[in-house]
Design a protein around this motif. Structure first.
Motif: not given
Ligand SMILES: [Zn+2]
Lengths: 201, 96
Positions: A133-134, A148-150, B11-13, B15-16, B59, B61-63
Motif C-alpha cells: 500500500p505504500l 516498513q510496510s506490507i 500518510p499510510r494506509d 492496514v498498516e 503504526h 506494520q511501520g515504525c
C-alpha cells in the motif's frame, strides 16, 4: 551466490532467475549480510557521536531515510531505532558494543531475521504496488528512502536503491518463500504483455 | 479505507495500523486504594461517543510507534494526529 545452509531461498535460485522478464523486471535473492538492530537516543550526542566516529556513518534522523557509508547502510526504522546492514563477515556488532559500552542502548544481531530480495526494472514499482500500500510514486519515494510496510500480508522493509527502479525487499525468513512466490506470480503478466506487444508491431 | 498520518512516517494506509482504543486514560496513581468498582471502571469502561473520539493508534506494520488520533466515529474524519505525551488539541464541539 546464496549460501544453501543459511539462505531461506537458496532452493529457489533458479525459479527466481527464470521469473525475469527482459527489459521489464528481474528478481534475485542477495547473499546473506550482517544486520544489526540498533536502538538509542539520537538526541544524546554521546550516542549519536559515538556511533558516527565508530562507524563513520551518520544515523539518519529523518524518518524512512537510508544512510550509506561505503556500503555500510543505516536504515531508519523508528525515531530511536535503525537497521545497520553490512557485509556478511563483519565485526559490526563487536565494534558497536565496545564503542557504546556503558550507554543505555540496545544492539541486537538480527542477521537471520530477514533475507533480502532484489527486484529491479521498469515494471518493479508497478509489481510491488499490486501488494504493497505504500505510495511509491517517484515524487514521493525515491532512491535512499526506506519504509516498513506490507507485501501481500507479509511484513516488508523496503529500500529503493536507484531510479531504475531497483528495490531491496527485506522479508522475514519464514515468509520468504511466500513473498518470493507471490512476486514470481505478480511478474508473470509482463511476460505475456511483452509478447503481445511484439506481435502487434 | 482510511489514510492515517503517522506522526513519523506520514500518510499510510489503514492496514498498516492497529487501533488501541480510547486515549488519555490515566492509570490510577495508587491501584491498591481502589475498590473493585473503581478498578473495573478504569479497566473496562469507555466513553464510546457518537462523534469526536480521541484514540490511540499504533503504526504496527511501520515504525511501530504509538500515537494519538482525533477521529469522528460517525464520518471517520481525522482532524488531528499528535505524538504520545503531547497535549490533545482543543475539543471539537460542533462537527459530528
Ligand atoms: Zn510510522
Amino acid at each position: 551466490m546464496a549460501d544453501a545452509k543459511r539462505s531461506p531461498l537458496a532452493f529457489m535460485t533458479s525459479a527466481l532467475a527464470e521469473a525475469e522478464v527482459p527489459d521489464a523486471v528481474a528478481l534475485r535473492e542477495l547473499s546473506p549480510r550482517t544486520q544489526i538492530d540498533l536502538r538509542g537516543e539520537v538526541a544524546d550526542p554521546a550516542f549519536a557521536g559515538t556511533v558516527e566516529s565508530a562507524l563513520r556513518l551518520t544515523l539518519p534522523r529523518t524518518p524512512n531515510r537510508v544512510a550509506d557509508a561505503g556500503g555500510l547502510l543505516a536504515l531508519w526504522l523508528g525515531p530511536d531505532e535503525w537497521l545497520l546492514v553490512g557485509p556478511e563477515a563483519s565485526d559490526l556488532e563487536a565494534r558497536l558494543r565496545s564503542a557504546l559500552s556503558g550507554q543505555h542502548v540496545a544492539i541486537t544481531d538480527v542477521s537471520a531475521n530477514r533475507t533480502v530480495l532484489e527486484l529491479g526494472g521498469p515494471k518493479a514499482r508497478e509489481i510491488l504496488n499490486k501488494g504493497c500500500p505504500l505510495d511509491l510514486d517517484p515524487r514521493v519515494f525515491g532512491p535512499g528512502q526506506c519504509a516498513q510496510s506490507i507485501l501481500a500480508r507479509a511484513q516488508l522493509l523496503l529500500h529503493q536503491r536507484d531510479i531504475e527502479p531497483t528495490y531491496h525487499l527485506y522479508v522475514r525468513g519464514s515468509f520468504a518463500f511466500y513473498a518470493a512466490s507471490w512476486l514470481i506470480d505478480a511478474m508473470k503478466e509482463y511476460r505475456f504483455a511483452k509478447r503481445g506487444g511484439r506481435r502487434e508491431r | 479505507m482510511l489514510l492515517i498520518e503517522c506522526p513519523w512516517c506520514g500518510p499510510r494506509d489503514e492496514v498498516e495500523f492497529r487501533c488501541g482504543g480510547e486515549a488519555h486514560i490515566a492509570r490510577p496513581q495508587d491501584p491498591d486504594a481502589l475498590d473493585d468498582a473503581a478498578w473495573a471502571d478504569y479497566v473496562f469502561m469507555r466513553t464510546n461517543p457518537k462523534g469526536w473520539h480521541r484514540e490511540r493508534w499504533c503504526h504496527s506494520q511501520g515504525c511501530r510507534r504509538w500515537f494519538n488520533v482525533r477521529r469522528s466515529t460517525v464520518s471517520h474524519e481525522i482532524t488531528a494526529v499528535y505524538k504520545m505525551g503531547e497535549e490533545p488539541p482543543e475539543a471539537e464541539g460542533s462537527a459530528q
